[in-house]
Design a protein around this motif. Structure first.
Motif, short mmCIF file in Angstrom:
data_model
loop_
_atom_site.label_atom_id
_atom_site.label_comp_id
_atom_site.label_asym_id
_atom_site.label_seq_id
_atom_site.Cartn_x
_atom_site.Cartn_y
_atom_site.Cartn_z
N LEU A 131 0.82 -1.20 0.00
CA LEU A 131 0.00 0.00 0.00
C LEU A 131 0.86 1.26 0.00
N ASP A 132 1.96 1.22 0.72
CA ASP A 132 2.84 2.38 0.82
C ASP A 132 3.43 2.78 -0.53
N ASN A 133 3.59 1.80 -1.41
CA ASN A 133 4.22 2.08 -2.72
C ASN A 133 3.21 2.28 -3.85
N LEU A 134 1.92 2.15 -3.54
CA LEU A 134 0.91 2.22 -4.60
C LEU A 134 0.86 3.60 -5.27
N SER A 135 0.86 4.65 -4.46
CA SER A 135 0.84 6.01 -5.03
C SER A 135 2.07 6.27 -5.89
N ASP A 136 3.20 5.76 -5.43
CA ASP A 136 4.43 5.93 -6.19
C ASP A 136 4.33 5.23 -7.54
N TYR A 137 3.77 4.04 -7.54
CA TYR A 137 3.60 3.31 -8.81
C TYR A 137 2.68 4.07 -9.76
N ILE A 138 1.56 4.56 -9.26
CA ILE A 138 0.61 5.29 -10.11
C ILE A 138 1.25 6.56 -10.66
N THR A 139 2.00 7.25 -9.82
CA THR A 139 2.65 8.49 -10.26
C THR A 139 3.68 8.21 -11.36
N GLN A 140 4.43 7.15 -11.18
CA GLN A 140 5.45 6.81 -12.18
C GLN A 140 4.83 6.36 -13.50
N ARG A 141 3.77 5.57 -13.41
CA ARG A 141 3.22 4.93 -14.62
C ARG A 141 2.09 5.72 -15.27
N PHE A 142 1.27 6.41 -14.47
CA PHE A 142 0.06 7.03 -15.03
C PHE A 142 -0.08 8.50 -14.63
N LYS A 143 1.02 9.18 -14.47
CA LYS A 143 0.98 10.58 -14.05
C LYS A 143 0.20 11.43 -15.04
N ASN A 144 0.27 11.10 -16.32
CA ASN A 144 -0.42 11.90 -17.34
C ASN A 144 -1.93 11.80 -17.24
N MET A 145 -2.44 10.82 -16.49
CA MET A 145 -3.89 10.67 -16.34
C MET A 145 -4.43 11.42 -15.13
N LEU A 146 -3.54 11.89 -14.27
CA LEU A 146 -3.98 12.61 -13.07
C LEU A 146 -4.21 14.08 -13.40
N PRO A 147 -5.20 14.70 -12.76
CA PRO A 147 -5.45 16.12 -13.01
C PRO A 147 -4.28 16.96 -12.51
N GLY A 148 -4.05 18.10 -13.17
CA GLY A 148 -2.96 18.98 -12.76
C GLY A 148 -3.25 19.66 -11.44
N PRO A 173 -14.30 20.74 -15.41
CA PRO A 173 -12.88 20.44 -15.50
C PRO A 173 -12.42 20.33 -16.95
N ALA A 174 -11.21 20.80 -17.20
CA ALA A 174 -10.71 20.79 -18.57
C ALA A 174 -10.30 19.38 -19.02
N GLU A 175 -9.93 18.52 -18.03
CA GLU A 175 -9.42 17.19 -18.39
C GLU A 175 -10.53 16.29 -18.91
N ASP A 176 -10.16 15.38 -19.80
CA ASP A 176 -11.11 14.36 -20.25
C ASP A 176 -11.38 13.40 -19.11
N ARG A 177 -12.54 12.81 -19.17
CA ARG A 177 -12.90 11.82 -18.13
C ARG A 177 -12.29 10.47 -18.50
N LYS A 178 -11.09 10.23 -18.00
CA LYS A 178 -10.41 8.95 -18.18
C LYS A 178 -10.01 8.45 -16.80
N PHE A 179 -10.56 7.32 -16.43
CA PHE A 179 -10.41 6.85 -15.06
C PHE A 179 -9.46 5.66 -14.93
N ILE A 180 -8.86 5.57 -13.74
CA ILE A 180 -8.09 4.39 -13.31
C ILE A 180 -8.91 3.72 -12.22
N ALA A 181 -9.37 2.51 -12.47
CA ALA A 181 -10.15 1.77 -11.47
C ALA A 181 -9.23 0.77 -10.77
N ILE A 182 -9.10 0.93 -9.46
CA ILE A 182 -8.32 -0.02 -8.66
C ILE A 182 -9.31 -0.96 -7.99
N VAL A 183 -9.36 -2.20 -8.43
CA VAL A 183 -10.35 -3.15 -7.92
C VAL A 183 -9.74 -4.03 -6.83
N SER A 184 -10.47 -4.12 -5.71
CA SER A 184 -10.03 -4.91 -4.56
C SER A 184 -11.09 -5.94 -4.21
#
Length: 291
Positions: A131-148, A173-184
């Motif tokens: 869990l501690d590294n999840l945000s880091d992974y998302i930032t590294q891999r999908f930063k372009n999908m996060l709102p500014g 919001p100016a960004e397109d609606r493109k979501f990342i779904a984390i399923v648990s």
């Protein structure tokens, strides 16, 4: 010299001589033969084992094999997230589907199976899948999908109302609606995922069955977050709802909380709804990443 007298043992006259054996000697020979035959039978005959002992050993072997199989399955669940070959990942997922649906025909199973084109490897991320590294992974891999950062709050704009007065309104919001779904696999785990990702740009929202459905739908209409922390069941209910606030084609990335195991060593792929909802999403172009 006295002439040699022939004895019976020296004769070779071709005649058969009848040897008579006394009753005592015959009994002794018969007894010896019976003992020899018994010894031979004992040597070749296997004494049957105790049925209870054999059953106990069989039960022990079954338990040992079952334990070994569970340990192997647990290791596969933990390590498959770091696999670089998408064919291996796909085979792992499809084998789980096969075991869970042994009553289905080959044709029916083929409708549930995933193709390797729908799977993406996450082997490039070398840190532990925690869990501690999840945000880091998302930032590294999908930063372009996060709102500014500048878009954390909707900008206020002024426009003239019907009476000629200026009124404030919130711009979309100016960004397109493109979501990342984390399923648990559970609502509790989805809440843990939410806490681990809420500090990302745009934060994250949790979609679980413990929430009222209309509340989740309202949040999805206005949220600026692009991270959905959800269970397969809740995500499915939202997607098939009459009020289409979230469409399948808006979910571009599916991060499967694969490394998490519950007390029974089960993970997200042991949940029935997982295959159904993820399969329907991949048909609309979503890509699956195992974390």
């Amino acid at each position: 010299m006295a002439p040699h007298t022939a004895e019976a043992d020296d004769l070779d006259d071709g005649l058969e001589y009848k040897v008579e054996i006394s009753e005592d000697e015959g009994a002794l020979i018969d007894s010896t033969n019976e003992e020899n035959e018994k010894d031979q039978e004992d040597a070749t005959t296997i004494t049957p084992e105790n049925p209870k002992k054999r059953k106990s050993e069989s039960s022990l072997n079954f338990k040992e094999k079952k334990k070994m199989k569970m340990e192997l399955d647990t290791e596969q669940k933990k390590n498959i997230s770091t696999e670089s070959n998408t064919e291996v990942i796909t085979d792992f997922i499809n084998s789980k589907i096969n075991r869970k649906n042994s009553n289905l025909s080959a044709l029916e199973l083929s409708e549930l199976y995933f193709t390797k084109d729908a799977i993406r490897s996450t082997s490039e991320y070398s840190k532990p899948r925690t869990l501690d590294n999840l945000s880091d992974y998302i930032t590294q891999r999908f930063k372009n999908m996060l709102p500014g950062k500048e878009s954390k709050k909707n900008k206020k704009t002024k426009k003239k109302g019907s009476k000629g007065k200026e009124e404030e309104s919130e711009s979309a919001p100016a960004e397109d609606r493109k979501f990342i779904a984390i399923v648990s696999m559970s609502a509790i785990r989805a809440c843990d995922i939410h806490r681990a990702t809420k500090d990302l740009n745009g934060s994250s929202i949790k979609l679980i069955n413990k929430n009222k459905l209309d509340v989740d739908l309202k949040i999805l209409k206005t949220t600026r977050s692009r991270i959905l922390c959800c269970t397969p069941g809740r995500l499915q209910k939202i997607l098939i709802n009459d009020d289409p606030v979230l469409t399948k084609d808006e979910i571009k990335i599916i991060i499967v909380d694969n490394s998490y195991l519950d007390q029974k060593k089960q993970n997200i792929w042991d949940i029935k709804e997982t295959v159904e909802v993820l399969k329907s999403l991949t048909k609309d172009g979503s890509k699956i990443y195992l974390y």
